[in-house]
Design an enzyme around this catalytic site. Structure first.
Site, mmCIF file in Angstrom:
data_model
loop_
_atom_site.group_PDB
_atom_site.id
_atom_site.type_symbol
_atom_site.label_atom_id
_atom_site.label_comp_id
_atom_site.label_asym_id
_atom_site.label_seq_id
_atom_site.Cartn_x
_atom_site.Cartn_y
_atom_site.Cartn_z
ATOM 1 C CG PHE A 36 -0.417 0.522 2.426
ATOM 2 C CD1 PHE A 36 0.286 -0.333 3.213
ATOM 3 C CD2 PHE A 36 -0.500 1.790 2.858
ATOM 4 C CE1 PHE A 36 0.782 0.206 4.512
ATOM 5 C CE2 PHE A 36 0.175 2.478 3.952
ATOM 6 C CZ PHE A 36 0.707 1.527 4.868
ATOM 7 C CE LYS A 37 4.688 1.597 4.666
ATOM 8 N NZ LYS A 37 4.082 0.105 5.126
#
Ligand SMILES: *Cc1c(COP(=O)(O)O)cnc(C)c1O
Length: 470
Positions: free
Chosen positions: A111-112
């Protein structure tokens, strides 16, 4: 929008300033001076918008005059255009109550990327306006590093120094960082834990002489812009599941408290969030803090979910500040007590406010593995260890209505752990095929400030001083 420090004694900055800043000069973290709100009608209007349009509506009040709406829209289109799924963050239904929000369709499978792909472009935009050069220093428990490196490799206005804890990230995670052969990327394996690496980064920002020689900028969730970009998917998912007419809860695999803090911001902005479930592994400082008020640092245990192997959660300070009447002097006192004794008691009044938004759970390795098997049996979904921890906490939580678990990484990022727990070995998606054939490049250093600063000083580009007239 103005931004203020959680410790109340640093200059107020605008969005451009806060994006390029690291820690505030008083050691605090920047937060918006007030929470902007979206009215019920404005939230209802998000229905049917695609990810980028949702992001524009959510980000506009935070960005203020730093970018006009058209610039913001085209930046976000560019950031999300390369995602492997056209929805950017698709929702998947597991059973009558449980959903996954897949946040791993970016280039590095975690998700970064959702925040980092856009942050890289924000850096580029703001730095080219000032014709400056940025030295980016970051600490990673595995996923921030690769996301930042992929967002910034080959951009000549930046040098990136990324510290990861030696031997404590997965092979896929490490290779996603160390096989990027770009002259502006430097990988440092630090002999210590993630907390040691994060402490080194904070110490560099606090070292006035060092920070003054280089224009240091942060890619960790110290950086406000990252959190802003993560607020978006709470709106995107909740609206798809019936907000603002319905309350939607979220379960968030948590380490540094950035992702779940973004959910708290969404709630503060008016989104009908039910509960935010703070899911931790056995490194459970946040669970102890929220359940008993005991925020005390234990030893970090290495687990199958390395991005959550954290004891000192940077963004918790932002929550403390907001819960404690936004009084910077009080937050500064709490934090300096904590920094000395490595422990803090959360006052009951603050815990009571926290409990209106947040619940927590600690998930042990057995439950994590069992939940991974449940997901395969119930719906054919193979999930990564971090997501499995979120899902386990979601299934245990006593909340009404739909619960969305943030799927924070693709299972292929942790093939050994996933195979051990589920019996199935996930294949590498095409976009990272070949990872194991490429050459790695990194240097190993002790967890020592002087050594790390010397390494960076020998390689980074110093700030250009204006020429002095003769
Ligand atoms: C970074 C990360 C987390 C933890 O997120 P925080 O914002 O640090 O709480 C959880 N899962 C994965 C896969 C991550 O990369």
């Amino acid at each position: 929008m103005d931004y203020v420090s959680t410790r109340g004694a640093a200059p107020t900055l605008d969005f451009e300033g806060v994006t390029l800043a690291g820690l505030a000069a008083d050691g605090g973290l920047y937060v918006p001076a007030r929470w902007p709100t979206l009215s019920t009608a404005a939230i209802r209007d998000l229905a049917g918008l695609d990810y980028v349009e949702t992001a524009v509506r959510v980000c506009v009040p935070f960005v203020g005059d730093a970018l006009d709406e058209a610039e913001l829209r085209s930046l976000l289109r560019a950031a999300y255009g390369g995602f492997a799924h056209a929805a950017v963050a698709p929702l998947k239904q597991l059973d009558a109550r449980h959903w996954l929000l897949e946040l791993f369709h970016g280039p590095t499978l975690a998700f970064k990327d959702v925040a980092m792909q856009a942050l890289g472009l924000l850096f580029e935009t703001f730095v080219s306006r000032r014709s400056e050069h940025l030295t980016i220093v970051g600490a990673t428990s595995g996923d921030t590093g690769s996301a930042a490196i992929h967002a910034l490799a080959g951009r000549s206005n930046f040098d990136v120094f990324m510290l990861h804890p030696a031997g404590r990230v997965s092979d896929v995670q490490r290779r996603q960082m160390t096989t990027v052969q770009s002259p502006n990327i430097f990988n440092l394996a630090v002999e210590g834990t993630f907390d040691d690496a994060q402490a080194l980064v904070k110490a560099m920002f606090n070292d006035v002489a060092f920070a003054g020689r280089f224009r240091l900028a942060a890619v960790n969730s110290i950086n406000w812009a990252r959190l802003m970009l993560q607020v978006v998917y709470y709106f995107y998912a909740a609206v798809r599941l019936g907000a603002p007419e319905r309350r939607v809860s979220f379960s968030v695999p948590t380490g540094n408290f950035g992702d779940v803090f973004a959910g708290y911001v969404a709630a503060r902005m008016g989104l009908t969030v039910g509960k935010l479930i703070v899911a931790t592994n056995v490194n459970d400082i946040l669970h102890r803090a929220l359940r008993d008020g005991d925020y005390s640092v234990g030893n970090v245990a290495a687990t199958a979910a390395p991005s959550m192997d954290i004891q000192v959660s940077s963004n918790f300070e932002r929550l403390l500040f907001d819960l404690d009447g936004r009084d910077g002097a009080r937050t500064a006192a709490l934090m300096s007590g904590f920094e000395t004794s490595r422990a803090m008691r959360l006052p009951p009044a603050m815990r009571a406010v926290a409990a209106t938004h947040l619940v927590s759970a600690r998930v042990d390795p057995g439950t994590m593995a069992q939940t991974m098997r449940w997901a395969v049996e119930a719906s054919g979904e193979l999930v990564d260890p971090h997501t499995a921890i979120g899902l386990a906490a979601a299934r245990e939580a006593d909340v009404d209505g739909p619960v969305v678990t943030l799927a924070t990484a693709h299972p292929a990022k942790f093939p050994d752990a996933v195979e051990r727990a589920s019996g199935t070995r996930p294949g590498l998606p095409l976009r990272i095929a070949g990872l194991f054939d490429r050459e790695e490049r990194f240097d190993t250093l002790p967890a020592d400030l002087a050594a790390v600063e010397a390494y960076i000083a020998a390689r980074a580009t110093p700030v250009r001083r204006p020429a002095v007239a003769a």
